[in-house]
Design a protein around this motif. Structure first.
Motif, short mmCIF file in Angstrom:
data_model
loop_
_atom_site.label_atom_id
_atom_site.label_comp_id
_atom_site.label_asym_id
_atom_site.label_seq_id
_atom_site.Cartn_x
_atom_site.Cartn_y
_atom_site.Cartn_z
N GLN A 121 -4.61 0.77 -1.91
CA GLN A 121 -4.13 1.95 -1.18
C GLN A 121 -3.05 2.67 -1.97
N HIS B 244 -7.67 -5.76 -7.07
CA HIS B 244 -6.32 -6.14 -7.48
C HIS B 244 -5.89 -7.37 -6.69
N GLN B 245 -5.05 -8.18 -7.30
CA GLN B 245 -4.66 -9.44 -6.66
C GLN B 245 -3.61 -9.28 -5.57
N SER B 246 -3.05 -8.05 -5.41
CA SER B 246 -1.99 -7.84 -4.43
C SER B 246 -2.49 -7.04 -3.23
N SER B 247 -2.19 -7.53 -2.03
CA SER B 247 -2.54 -6.79 -0.82
C SER B 247 -1.87 -5.42 -0.85
N GLY B 248 -2.63 -4.38 -0.57
CA GLY B 248 -2.06 -3.03 -0.50
C GLY B 248 -2.10 -2.28 -1.82
N ALA B 249 -2.46 -2.96 -2.92
CA ALA B 249 -2.42 -2.30 -4.23
C ALA B 249 -3.44 -1.16 -4.31
N ARG C 199 -5.16 -10.58 -0.15
CA ARG C 199 -5.78 -11.21 1.02
C ARG C 199 -6.13 -10.15 2.05
N HIS C 200 -6.03 -8.89 1.68
CA HIS C 200 -6.09 -7.83 2.69
C HIS C 200 -7.51 -7.50 3.12
N ASP D 230 -8.48 -6.39 -2.34
CA ASP D 230 -7.05 -6.35 -2.67
C ASP D 230 -6.35 -7.52 -2.00
#
Lengths: 404, 344
Positions: free
Chosen positions: B146, B139-144, B163-164, B161
């Motif tokens: 989790q 996913h393109q969003s950090s934390g998605a 930049r995470h 996910d």
């Protein structure tokens, strides 16, 4: 409707001296009256604190159940929803609290809050606006901000500003630091706040217009405020309990309830905020109440909306500042009521004969736990979820009328 | 120049388990006690070693000619849900699942209801209702990832996910280093390029420092994340200085959109200052290896002569290790579900 006189007995005034207070015709009639008029209703406070109703400066929704739970009798509504940039909208927003809550709309500084053209501030003042606000963001154009300040000042209104440099904070959802780096979140340096404050202080110095920074949350920003006050500039500032009790470690695990605007700061900045509330640099403690449902918060961190439901926890967190020895109880109610009233030009926020009887009784010791699932607010997005706290408002009067 | 906070001697002791064979570990979940693989941040050094050891066996099988197949995941359904475009990682996970006998289904964001406004949680609940036995998510969003893992009933593997984190990339990189240099501890490793936007860099920094290596970051200041000293790495803006005596040079991909003037003036200037040329590589140790997670921008961050170097470039080997590491991860995370003795 004729109100029967009300006598509140066995209370402690702001947690201090024992007091009896008489209310007649919706106004505070006397402190410790020698005699009570016949037929007065008596409330036995049993040693609870008697305080002015909280005046919450800068909320984003008229959320009565949350305000009543939190002991808030007056709410200054930010212009963002609408936005409140015309007299009709302001008039309607002001009526939104009737009959059991005072709503004081803040006029949008610019048309559509777009930061370009002056809104009809004068007409909005006639419609009931008590101050001007730039909304969730600052006015990027310094020329526009200068004109807003000077124009509002000529009408006797303070401008309530947001302090974040939009160039530095573009795309950012956290403050630069280890936490943002570990989580891989776009972040901005904390100086974005001080830079915005520095610009506006220059404009204040030049125009002589009063300004209130709704939230100042960094050591650098607070130093600027301290310096400006020492110079005698007409500057005040506020803060929410979140930046006094939480640092950016609270966003670990991508907790979107801790996604705020401005974002949570470092632990060093948090300590600077505590010092500033103790030494008088900070004038106002506000909830920043901004209830957000799952559609705004149950998302990946960067996609979630910032904001917290703060109205219910404002008093309890304020009392924690007193218990922790940062401020006195009397100063807490300056921060929560007297100072916001002064800023809005209201004859309220104090316990003095002649003023509207906006009063709360507080059981300052009663323990409870913040629970996001059981909030009175219409959404439970509190960054304090699960935290044990102490103290809540047990009774609330608006203009002498018992609300709860 | 600052040095790493790590004491190499102490680190070497701590990570002596990196070369232990898998058979030495006790059976049971203690060897890898996680339900999901969200990030390297949750792992202990011995858990990384455990996955690498398990992957070694799959490397052997994958190289063994015709019989590249094992049936241990037969009957299980693995959903690869990729909300962000990917060819290589998706293919790698698909091959890994199929070699273990699982039924693998791919879901691309472009074909999904995500584009129609469905929320991520709703999509996750839909996938969950289809009774997947494991999900691989990008996913393109950090934390998605989790966020999804907290809502579903099956193991979730993070395939990147925002930049995470990109944990399987860090694991395959560690395995590549270990096989090439005989160990992945006490080495000097330079990670070069767009660290700010790179989940590969974050996962590798965590894994390689955890295993006891000196990790350096070489990046332009505009692409260096804040507070890097808190990640126990040393930062350099001068490529020659950062590569000095390095055992491993790990290049990162530079996204085209970073070169439009916002972060960097131009691709040409980036190549001049941060491109890995044969001459620059001479600053590193003579036997230093060159890594790249792909896909490469030849002539921008890396010269073709370096990328194609027969002995020093590990780029195709990384792709090979990727399949083995992902097989190991899928195997380990589904053991509980499959009722493997000791995993409950």
């Amino acid at each position: 409707m004729e109100l029967t006189p009300l006598l509140i007995a066995n209370a402690r005034l702001l947690g201090g001296d024992p007091v009896r207070l008489l209310v007649e015709r919706g106004r505070i009639a006397a402190l410790n009256p020698l005699e009570t008029p016949g037929g007065a209703e008596t409330v036995d406070a049993r040693g609870q604190w008697l305080a002015p109703g909280i005046i919450d400066l800068g909320v984003f929704a008229t959320d009565k159940p949350a305000f009543h739970f939190g002991g808030i009798t007056r709410a200054a509504l930010m212009p963002d929803s609408g936005p409140l940039d015309g007299a009709g909208l302001v008039e309607r927003a002001a009526k939104g609290g009737k009959p059991d809550l005072w709503v004081h709309p803040l006029a949008a500084a610019t048309k559509g809050l777009a930061g370009r053209e002056l809104a009809e501030i004068g007409l909005m003042k006639q419609a009931g606006a008590r101050a001007v606000a730039t909304g969730r963001a600052r006015i990027a154009d310094a020329g526009v901000m200068r004109r807003v300040l000077a124009y509002a000042a000529s009408l006797g209104l303070t401008v309530i500003a947001h302090a974040e440099d939009e160039g530095l904070t573009a795309g950012a959802v956290a403050t630069d630091g280890e936490m943002a780096t570990r989580l891989g979140l776009a972040s901005a340096p904390a100086i974005a706040e001080a830079m915005a404050i520095a610009r506006d202080l220059c404009l204040v110095e030049e125009t002589g217009a009063p300004i209130h920074f709704r939230q100042v949350t960094t050591a650098r920003g607070l130093d600027l405020i301290r310096g400006a006050k020492a110079k005698g500039l007409p500057v005040t500032c506020g803060i929410t309990p979140a930046h006094l009790f939480l640092s950016d470690t609270a966003i670990g695990d991508f907790r979107t309830f801790a996604r705020l605007s401005p974002p949570l700061r470092s632990e060093d900045d948090r300590h600077a905020c505590l010092s500033a509330i103790a030494d008088g640099t900070i004038d106002v403690l506000t909830s920043g109440h901004d209830p957000r449902g799952p559609e705004d918060k149950r998302l990946p961190f960067a996609e979630a909306q910032p904001g917290m439901a703060g109205a219910e926890t404002l008093l309890a967190m304020g009392l924690q500042l007193v218990r922790d020895g940062h401020i006195s109880a009397a100063r807490l109610f300056d921060l929560l009521a007297a100072n916001p009233a002064k800023l809005l030009g209201l004859e309220a926020g104090r316990i003095e004969p002649g003023l509207e009887a906006d009063l709360i009784l507080i059981d300052e010791g009663t323990p409870w736990q913040v629970d996001a699932k059981k909030m009175a607010a219409w959404a439970g997005n509190t960054p304090f979820d699960g935290m044990p706290v102490q103290g809540r408002a047990t009774m609330l009067w608006k203009g002498g009328q018992r609300i709860r | 120049m600052r040095f790493s906070h790590l004491d190499p001697k102490r680190s070497a002791l701590m990570t002596s388990a990196t070369t232990r064979p898998a058979s030495d570990y006790p059976p049971g979940g203690d060897a890898f006690r996680h339900r999901h693989l969200i990030g390297i941040a949750q792992l202990a050094p011995w858990e990384i070693s455990y996955v690498l050891d398990a992957a070694e066996e799959w490397v052997e099988m994958n190289r063994s000619g015709a019989a590249k197949h094992d049936d241990r995941l037969a009957g299980l359904t693995i959903i690869n849900a990729f909300f962000e475009n990917s060819t290589r990682t998706l293919l790698s996970f698909e091959i890994a699942g199929k070699r273990l006998g699982a039924d693998v289904v791919n879901m691309h964001a472009a074909q999904s209801s995500v584009k129609k406004g469905e929320t991520l949680i709703d999509t996750a609940m839909t996938l969950n209702a289809m009774r997947a036995d494991a999900m691989v998510i990008r996913h393109q969003s950090s934390g998605a990832v989790q966020l999804i893992a907290d809502k579903v009933d099956c193991p979730v593997l993070n395939a990147g996910d925002g930049r995470h984190e990109h944990p399987t990339q860090a694991l395959l990189d560690a395995l590549t280093i270990r096989r090439r240099l005989g160990k992945v501890e006490g080495l000097t490793i330079a990670i070069c390029g767009d660290v700010l936007h790179s989940r590969v860099a974050r996962s590798n920094i965590l894994a390689l420092t955890l295993l006891g290596n000196e990790v350096r970051i070489v990046a332009p200041p505009t692409l260096t994340p804040p507070a890097m000293e808190r990640m126990h790495v040393t930062t350099f803006t001068d490529m020659d200085e950062g590569l000095k005596d390095a055992d491993v040079v790990m290049m990162l991909r530079l996204q085209n959109e970073r070169m439009d003037g916002a972060y960097l003036p131009s691709a040409r200037e980036y190549h001049a200052l941060y491109g890995l040329t044969p001459k620059r590589l001479e600053k590193a140790k003579p036997q230093a290896i060159v890594m790249h997670p792909g896909p490469m921008n030849r002539g921008v961050e890396i010269d073709s002569s370096v990328a194609d170097h027969p002995t020093r470039s590990t780029i195709t080997e990384q792709v090979e290790m990727g399949v083995a590491v992902r097989m190991a991860c899928l195997d380990i995370l589904t053991r509980r579900k499959r009722g493997v003795p000791g995993w409950n």
